[in-house]
Write an enzyme that holds these catalytic residues in place. Structure first.
Site, PDB file in Angstrom:
ATOM      1  NE  ARG A  93      -3.798   0.404   2.203  1.00  0.00           N
ATOM      2  CZ  ARG A  93      -4.743   0.664   3.073  1.00  0.00           C
ATOM      3  NH1 ARG A  93      -5.045  -0.197   4.007  1.00  0.00           N
ATOM      4  NH2 ARG A  93      -5.413   1.793   3.021  1.00  0.00           N
ATOM      5  NE  ARG A 147     -20.327   2.362   0.315  1.00  0.00           N
ATOM      6  CZ  ARG A 147     -19.096   2.414  -0.173  1.00  0.00           C
ATOM      7  NH1 ARG A 147     -18.065   2.664   0.641  1.00  0.00           N
ATOM      8  NH2 ARG A 147     -18.864   2.215  -1.453  1.00  0.00           N
ATOM      9  CG  HIS A 173     -12.980   6.809   2.317  1.00  0.00           C
ATOM     10  ND1 HIS A 173     -14.246   6.277   2.363  1.00  0.00           N
ATOM     11  CD2 HIS A 173     -12.442   6.385   1.140  1.00  0.00           C
ATOM     12  CE1 HIS A 173     -14.465   5.581   1.262  1.00  0.00           C
ATOM     13  NE2 HIS A 173     -13.385   5.615   0.513  1.00  0.00           N
ATOM     14  CG  ASP A 212     -16.964   6.077   4.339  1.00  0.00           C
ATOM     15  OD1 ASP A 212     -16.233   5.095   4.296  1.00  0.00           O
ATOM     16  OD2 ASP A 212     -16.731   7.118   3.684  1.00  0.00           O
TER      17      ASP A 212
HETATM   18  P1  NAD Z   1     -10.002   3.729 -12.595  1.00  0.00           P
HETATM   19  O1  NAD Z   1      -8.717   2.958 -12.707  1.00  0.00           O
HETATM   20  O2  NAD Z   1     -11.215   3.265 -13.322  1.00  0.00           O
HETATM   21  O3  NAD Z   1      -9.719   5.241 -13.075  1.00  0.00           O
HETATM   22  C1  NAD Z   1      -8.558   5.948 -12.764  1.00  0.00           C
HETATM   23  C2  NAD Z   1      -8.253   6.802 -13.974  1.00  0.00           C
HETATM   24  O4  NAD Z   1      -7.172   7.685 -13.641  1.00  0.00           O
HETATM   25  C3  NAD Z   1      -7.823   5.991 -15.202  1.00  0.00           C
HETATM   26  O5  NAD Z   1      -8.687   6.270 -16.292  1.00  0.00           O
HETATM   27  C4  NAD Z   1      -6.392   6.474 -15.454  1.00  0.00           C
HETATM   28  O6  NAD Z   1      -6.044   6.501 -16.831  1.00  0.00           O
HETATM   29  C5  NAD Z   1      -6.433   7.870 -14.842  1.00  0.00           C
HETATM   30  N1  NAD Z   1      -5.129   8.447 -14.542  1.00  0.00           N
HETATM   31  C6  NAD Z   1      -4.035   7.845 -14.027  1.00  0.00           C
HETATM   32  N2  NAD Z   1      -3.027   8.731 -13.946  1.00  0.00           N
HETATM   33  C7  NAD Z   1      -3.497   9.914 -14.408  1.00  0.00           C
HETATM   34  C8  NAD Z   1      -2.926  11.218 -14.576  1.00  0.00           C
HETATM   35  N3  NAD Z   1      -1.665  11.471 -14.267  1.00  0.00           N
HETATM   36  N4  NAD Z   1      -3.707  12.178 -15.096  1.00  0.00           N
HETATM   37  C9  NAD Z   1      -4.990  11.936 -15.460  1.00  0.00           C
HETATM   38  N5  NAD Z   1      -5.576  10.732 -15.312  1.00  0.00           N
HETATM   39  C10 NAD Z   1      -4.830   9.749 -14.797  1.00  0.00           C
HETATM   40  O7  NAD Z   1     -10.297   3.875 -11.050  1.00  0.00           O
HETATM   41  P2  NAD Z   1     -11.696   4.293 -10.391  1.00  0.00           P
HETATM   42  O8  NAD Z   1     -12.449   3.079 -10.030  1.00  0.00           O
HETATM   43  O9  NAD Z   1     -12.332   5.350 -11.222  1.00  0.00           O
HETATM   44  O10 NAD Z   1     -11.182   4.942  -9.032  1.00  0.00           O
HETATM   45  C11 NAD Z   1     -10.502   6.181  -9.041  1.00  0.00           C
HETATM   46  C12 NAD Z   1     -10.035   6.517  -7.646  1.00  0.00           C
HETATM   47  O11 NAD Z   1     -11.166   6.807  -6.823  1.00  0.00           O
HETATM   48  C13 NAD Z   1      -9.285   5.372  -6.946  1.00  0.00           C
HETATM   49  O12 NAD Z   1      -8.216   5.914  -6.202  1.00  0.00           O
HETATM   50  C14 NAD Z   1     -10.338   4.794  -6.033  1.00  0.00           C
HETATM   51  O13 NAD Z   1      -9.779   4.112  -4.929  1.00  0.00           O
HETATM   52  C15 NAD Z   1     -11.059   6.068  -5.620  1.00  0.00           C
HETATM   53  N6  NAD Z   1     -12.400   5.902  -5.022  1.00  0.00           N
HETATM   54  C16 NAD Z   1     -12.690   6.711  -3.978  1.00  0.00           C
HETATM   55  C17 NAD Z   1     -13.913   6.628  -3.345  1.00  0.00           C
HETATM   56  C18 NAD Z   1     -14.186   7.556  -2.179  1.00  0.00           C
HETATM   57  O14 NAD Z   1     -15.155   7.380  -1.422  1.00  0.00           O
HETATM   58  N7  NAD Z   1     -13.377   8.576  -1.991  1.00  0.00           N
HETATM   59  C19 NAD Z   1     -14.873   5.708  -3.803  1.00  0.00           C
HETATM   60  C20 NAD Z   1     -14.573   4.917  -4.904  1.00  0.00           C
HETATM   61  C21 NAD Z   1     -13.311   5.013  -5.506  1.00  0.00           C
END
Ligand code: NAD
Length: 310
Positions: A93, A156, A180, A153
Site C-alpha cells: 500500500r 452507506r 475513509h 461512508d
Molecule cells: P479507474 O482505474 O477506473 O480510473 C482511474 C483513472 O485515472 C484511469 O482512467 C487512469 O487513466 C487515470 N489516470 C491515471 N493517472 C493519471 C494522470 N496522471 N492524469 C490523469 N488521469 C490519470 O479507477 P476508479 O475506479 O475510477 O477509481 C478512481 C479513484 O477513486 C481510486 O483511487 C479509487 O480508490 C477512488 N475511489 C474513492 C472513493 C471515495 O469514497 N473517496 C470511492 C470509490 C473510488
C-alpha cells in the site's frame, strides 16, 4: 474567491475512469453545470466519454462537454481529481501511495499553472492522505482543498440503518467520521431519528457498522469497482459549493485541535458553501469515540511520516 454571477459554471474532472466518468454523467443528469471538462492520461478514454455524453444532449439540455487540457482548468469553479493508479500484484500500500503521490504531484503542478481561485475536490484513495498532500502542494487555503472523506461512508451507514428500521435513509441522521477506510468510526452516541435515539441493539449496530466499513470490499469483489454512490456523493459536494448551500457534509478537511487531533486531513461534519469548507462542526463525541478518532488520525499521521521518511 466567489462564483461570479452570470459566469458559466465549469467543473473539470481529472481521471475519467469508473468514478470520474460516472461523476460526469451524474452532474449532467442533474443539470449541475454549464461546462464539463473531462481529462485523463488516457486521452482516448476522455474523448470517447465526451462524445458519448454529448450524444445524450438531445435528451438532456444545454451543457457543453469536452475532453480538455490543463488550460481548461482556467475558469473552473471546481476541479475534481479522481485519477489514480491501480494496485500492482505484489505491490504494498505504501508503494501504491508513493505512485499516487507522484501522479498527484504532476496533476496539481499543472492545475496550479492555470487556476488559483477554484476548489480542488479529491476522491482518489487513500482520500484523506491525497487531500492532505494536495493541500500542502497547492499552498491554497484549507477551505479550498476538500476530500470526499466519509460522506459516502455516512450515506452507506444511513442507508443500512434505514433498511434495518424500514425508514427512508434521508430521515436518518448519523455520521461516520475518521479515515475513509478501515479505521473509520460510527458516531452512535449522536445517531438519531427526529431527535430520538436510534432503537437498535448492539448486535444490529455491529452488523450495520461492519456492513458500512466493509462495503467497498464487497462491491469490488462483486464487480471490480465502486462508482455510483461516490458519484452521487461528489455531486452532493459540488452542489453545496455551486449553490452556496451551507450544507453539513462529512468531508475530509485539515483538523486543528479537534478533540485534540491536529495536522491531518480526516472526515468530519463540515459546513460547505461556495468558499468550500466554511466551518468544521464540533461533535460532542463520547470518550470512546474520541479515542477511536485519535486512533484513526494516528494511523493517517503514521502514513504521512512514512511517506516523508522515504
Ligand atoms: P479507474 O482505474 O477506473 O480510473 C482511474 C483513472 O485515472 C484511469 O482512467 C487512469 O487513466 C487515470 N489516470 C491515471 N493517472 C493519471 C494522470 N496522471 N492524469 C490523469 N488521469 C490519470 O479507477 P476508479 O475506479 O475510477 O477509481 C478512481 C479513484 O477513486 C481510486 O483511487 C479509487 O480508490 C477512488 N475511489 C474513492 C472513493 C471515495 O469514497 N473517496 C470511492 C470509490 C473510488
Amino acid at each position: 474567491m466567489g462564483i461570479m454571477l452570470g459566469k458559466k459554471t465549469r467543473v473539470v474532472i481529472i481521471g475519467t475512469g469508473a468514478v470520474g466518468s460516472t461523476t460526469a454523467y451524474t452532474l449532467l443528469l442533474r443539470n449541475r453545470v454549464d461546462e464539463l471538462v473531462l481529462m485523463d492520461v488516457n486521452q482516448k478514454k476522455a474523448i470517447g466519454d465526451a462524445l458519448d455524453m454529448n450524444h445524450g444532449m438531445p435528451f438532456l439540455g444545454q451543457a457543453k462537454v469536452w475532453a480538455g487540457t490543463y488550460e481548461d482548468c482556467k475558469d473552473a469553479d471546481i476541479i475534481i481529481i479522481t485519477a489514480g493508479a491501480a494496485q500492482r500484484p505484489g505491490e504494498t500500500r505504501t508503494e501504491l501511495l508513493k505512485r499516487n503521490e507522484a501522479i498527484f504531484e504532476s496533476i496539481v503542478t499543472e492545475v496550479l499553472k492555470h487556476n488559483t481561485t477554484g476548489i480542488l475536490l479529491i476522491a482518489s484513495n487513500p482520500v484523506d492522505l491525497m487531500s492532505y498532500l494536495t493541500w500542502r502542494k497547492s499552498g491554497w487555503p484549507v477551505n479550498r482543498v476538500i476530500g470526499s472523506g466519509t460522506l459516502l461512508d455516512s450515506a452507506r451507514f444511513r442507508y443500512l440503518i434505514g433498511e434495518e428500521l424500514n425508514l427512508d435513509p434521508r430521515s436518518v441522521h448519523a455520521h461516520i467520521i475518521g479515515e475513509h477506510g478501515d479505521s473509520e468510526l460510527p458516531v452512535w452516541s449522536l445517531a438519531n431519528i427526529a431527535g430520538g435515539e436510534v432503537q437498535l441493539n448492539d448486535e444490529q449496530k455491529e452488523k450495520i457498522f461492519v456492513g458500512t466499513r466493509d462495503a467497498a470490499y464487497s462491491i469490488i469483489e462483486a464487480k471490480g469497482a465502486t462508482y455510483y454512490a461516490i458519484a452521487l456523493a461528489l455531486d452532493r459536494i459540488c452542489t453545496a459549493i455551486l449553490s452556496d448551500e451551507g450544507a453539513v457534509l462529512n468531508v475530509s478537511t485539515l483538523l486543528q485541535d479537534y478533540h485534540g487531533v491536529s495536522d491531518v486531513y480526516i472526515g468530519v461534519p463540515c459546513v460547505v458553501d461556495r468558499n468550500g469548507v466554511r466551518e468544521v462542526l464540533d461533535l460532542p463525541l463520547s470518550e470512546e469515540e474520541v479515542a477511536l478518532l485519535h486512533k484513526s488520525a494516528d494511523k493517517l499521521k503514521g502514513l504521512i511520516a512514512t511517506l516523508e521518511s522515504q
